[in-house]
Design a protein around this motif. Structure first.
Motif, PDB file in Angstrom:
ATOM      1  N   THR A   9       0.825  -1.210   0.000  1.00 18.49           N
ATOM      2  CA  THR A   9       0.000   0.000   0.000  1.00 18.49           C
ATOM      3  C   THR A   9       0.861   1.262   0.000  1.00 18.49           C
ATOM      4  O   THR A   9       0.355   2.353   0.197  1.00 18.49           O
ATOM      5  N   THR A  10       2.161   1.105  -0.239  1.00 17.73           N
ATOM      6  CA  THR A  10       3.062   2.249  -0.356  1.00 17.73           C
ATOM      7  C   THR A  10       3.040   2.748  -1.792  1.00 17.73           C
ATOM      8  O   THR A  10       3.193   1.954  -2.725  1.00 17.73           O
ATOM      9  N   GLU A  11       2.841   4.046  -2.000  1.00 17.35           N
ATOM     10  CA  GLU A  11       2.867   4.580  -3.363  1.00 17.35           C
ATOM     11  C   GLU A  11       4.279   4.467  -3.929  1.00 17.35           C
ATOM     12  O   GLU A  11       5.251   4.799  -3.254  1.00 17.35           O
ATOM     13  N   ARG A  12       4.373   3.965  -5.172  1.00 17.51           N
ATOM     14  CA  ARG A  12       5.674   3.752  -5.815  1.00 17.51           C
ATOM     15  C   ARG A  12       5.639   4.328  -7.215  1.00 17.51           C
ATOM     16  O   ARG A  12       4.705   4.086  -7.970  1.00 17.51           O
ATOM     17  N   ASP A  13       6.676   5.077  -7.563  1.00 12.17           N
ATOM     18  CA  ASP A  13       6.795   5.624  -8.914  1.00 12.17           C
ATOM     19  C   ASP A  13       7.459   4.592  -9.811  1.00 12.17           C
ATOM     20  O   ASP A  13       8.453   3.971  -9.429  1.00 12.17           O
ATOM     21  N   ILE A  14       6.904   4.438 -11.002  1.00 11.91           N
ATOM     22  CA  ILE A  14       7.438   3.503 -11.996  1.00 11.91           C
ATOM     23  C   ILE A  14       7.702   4.308 -13.269  1.00 11.91           C
ATOM     24  O   ILE A  14       6.829   5.030 -13.748  1.00 11.91           O
ATOM     25  N   ALA A  15       8.906   4.178 -13.809  1.00  9.97           N
ATOM     26  CA  ALA A  15       9.280   4.912 -15.018  1.00  9.97           C
ATOM     27  C   ALA A  15       8.510   4.387 -16.230  1.00  9.97           C
ATOM     28  O   ALA A  15       8.100   3.222 -16.273  1.00  9.97           O
ATOM     29  N   SER A  16       8.341   5.236 -17.209  1.00 11.06           N
ATOM     30  CA  SER A  16       7.679   4.857 -18.452  1.00 11.06           C
ATOM     31  C   SER A  16       8.383   3.644 -19.054  1.00 11.06           C
ATOM     32  O   SER A  16       9.605   3.615 -19.174  1.00 11.06           O
ATOM     33  N   GLY A  17       7.619   2.625 -19.401  1.00 11.75           N
ATOM     34  CA  GLY A  17       8.172   1.422 -20.013  1.00 11.75           C
ATOM     35  C   GLY A  17       8.652   0.374 -19.031  1.00 11.75           C
ATOM     36  O   GLY A  17       8.911  -0.765 -19.414  1.00 11.75           O
ATOM     37  N   ALA A  18       8.786   0.726 -17.764  1.00  7.02           N
ATOM     38  CA  ALA A  18       9.235  -0.236 -16.756  1.00  7.02           C
ATOM     39  C   ALA A  18       8.056  -1.117 -16.326  1.00  7.02           C
ATOM     40  O   ALA A  18       6.903  -0.853 -16.664  1.00  7.02           O
ATOM     41  N   PHE A  19       8.354  -2.152 -15.582  1.00  8.28           N
ATOM     42  CA  PHE A  19       7.364  -3.159 -15.206  1.00  8.28           C
ATOM     43  C   PHE A  19       7.143  -3.232 -13.703  1.00  8.28           C
ATOM     44  O   PHE A  19       8.066  -2.995 -12.917  1.00  8.28           O
ATOM     45  N   LEU A  20       5.933  -3.653 -13.350  1.00 11.13           N
ATOM     46  CA  LEU A  20       5.616  -4.126 -12.013  1.00 11.13           C
ATOM     47  C   LEU A  20       5.387  -5.624 -12.195  1.00 11.13           C
ATOM     48  O   LEU A  20       4.628  -6.039 -13.089  1.00 11.13           O
ATOM     49  N   ALA A  21       6.070  -6.443 -11.416  1.00  7.88           N
ATOM     50  CA  ALA A  21       6.010  -7.890 -11.601  1.00  7.88           C
ATOM     51  C   ALA A  21       5.808  -8.573 -10.261  1.00  7.88           C
ATOM     52  O   ALA A  21       6.045  -7.987  -9.202  1.00  7.88           O
ATOM     53  N   VAL A  22       5.378  -9.824 -10.324  1.00  7.15           N
ATOM     54  CA  VAL A  22       5.268 -10.633  -9.117  1.00  7.15           C
ATOM     55  C   VAL A  22       5.960 -11.971  -9.374  1.00  7.15           C
ATOM     56  O   VAL A  22       5.800 -12.583 -10.422  1.00  7.15           O
ATOM     57  N   GLN A  23       6.769 -12.356  -8.394  1.00  4.92           N
ATOM     58  CA  GLN A  23       7.427 -13.658  -8.425  1.00  4.92           C
ATOM     59  C   GLN A  23       6.737 -14.530  -7.378  1.00  4.92           C
ATOM     60  O   GLN A  23       6.654 -14.148  -6.211  1.00  4.92           O
ATOM     61  N   ILE A  24       6.225 -15.669  -7.824  1.00  2.00           N
ATOM     62  CA  ILE A  24       5.664 -16.654  -6.902  1.00  2.00           C
ATOM     63  C   ILE A  24       6.772 -17.675  -6.693  1.00  2.00           C
ATOM     64  O   ILE A  24       7.088 -18.460  -7.586  1.00  2.00           O
ATOM     65  N   GLU A  25       7.405 -17.612  -5.541  1.00  2.00           N
ATOM     66  CA  GLU A  25       8.644 -18.353  -5.281  1.00  2.00           C
ATOM     67  C   GLU A  25       8.380 -19.617  -4.471  1.00  2.00           C
ATOM     68  O   GLU A  25       7.800 -19.553  -3.386  1.00  2.00           O
ATOM     69  N   GLN A  26       8.812 -20.739  -4.991  1.00  2.00           N
ATOM     70  CA  GLN A  26       8.685 -22.018  -4.286  1.00  2.00           C
ATOM     71  C   GLN A  26       9.702 -22.081  -3.157  1.00  2.00           C
ATOM     72  O   GLN A  26      10.865 -21.706  -3.318  1.00  2.00           O
TER      73      GLN A  26
END
Length: 134
Positions: free
Chosen positions: A98-115
């Motif tokens: 719930t922390t606001e985060r700046d993401i540069a144009s063209g960059a990604f937000l991703a999720v890793q589901i780690e075993q």
């Protein structure tokens, strides 16, 4: 501002990304959002598609990452580890970040589901609230 007039409209947008079943014996990386312009991510949550039951040895970690425009240079910004006592019922809404985060144009937000160990199955729909930076 953006390349499309759609992104010039003010206000918060919501992107929903269903994540396929991640088998207990697998780690997987998903792109949740590619920034169409410089954006601010307001929150990342997910709805559990099945019950997730934490375990001290065999579990999953849900790692939220920012990644550059080539999908490299991962920076972990939030995590939920399904250790013993960390559980979700099917349908639970989980606040991942719930922390606001700046993401540069063209960059990604991703999720890793780690075993971890033998792992647990993971199914969820991620909900990302974001806005174009002014």
């Amino acid at each position: 501002m953006g390349a499309s007039p759609y992104y010039d409209l003010p206000g918060t947008r919501r992107t929903i990304v269903p994540v396929d079943v991640v088998a207990a014996s697998a780690s997987t990386l998903f792109a949740l959002l590619r920034a169409p312009d410089a954006i601010t991510v307001e929150s990342v949550r997910y709805t559990a598609g099945i019950a997730h039951t934490g375990d001290a040895v065999n579990t999953k970690n849900v790692n939220l990452q920012t990644r550059n425009s080539t999908f490299g240079a991962a920076v972990e910004v939030a995590t939920r580890d399904y250790a013993a006592g960390t559980n979700d019922a099917a349908g639970d809404l989980v606040n991942l970040d719930t922390t606001e985060r700046d993401i540069a144009s063209g960059a990604f937000l991703a999720v890793q589901i780690e075993q971890v160990g033998a792992g647990i199955r993971f199914v969820a729909s991620f909900i990302i609230d974001w806005r174009v930076q002014e």
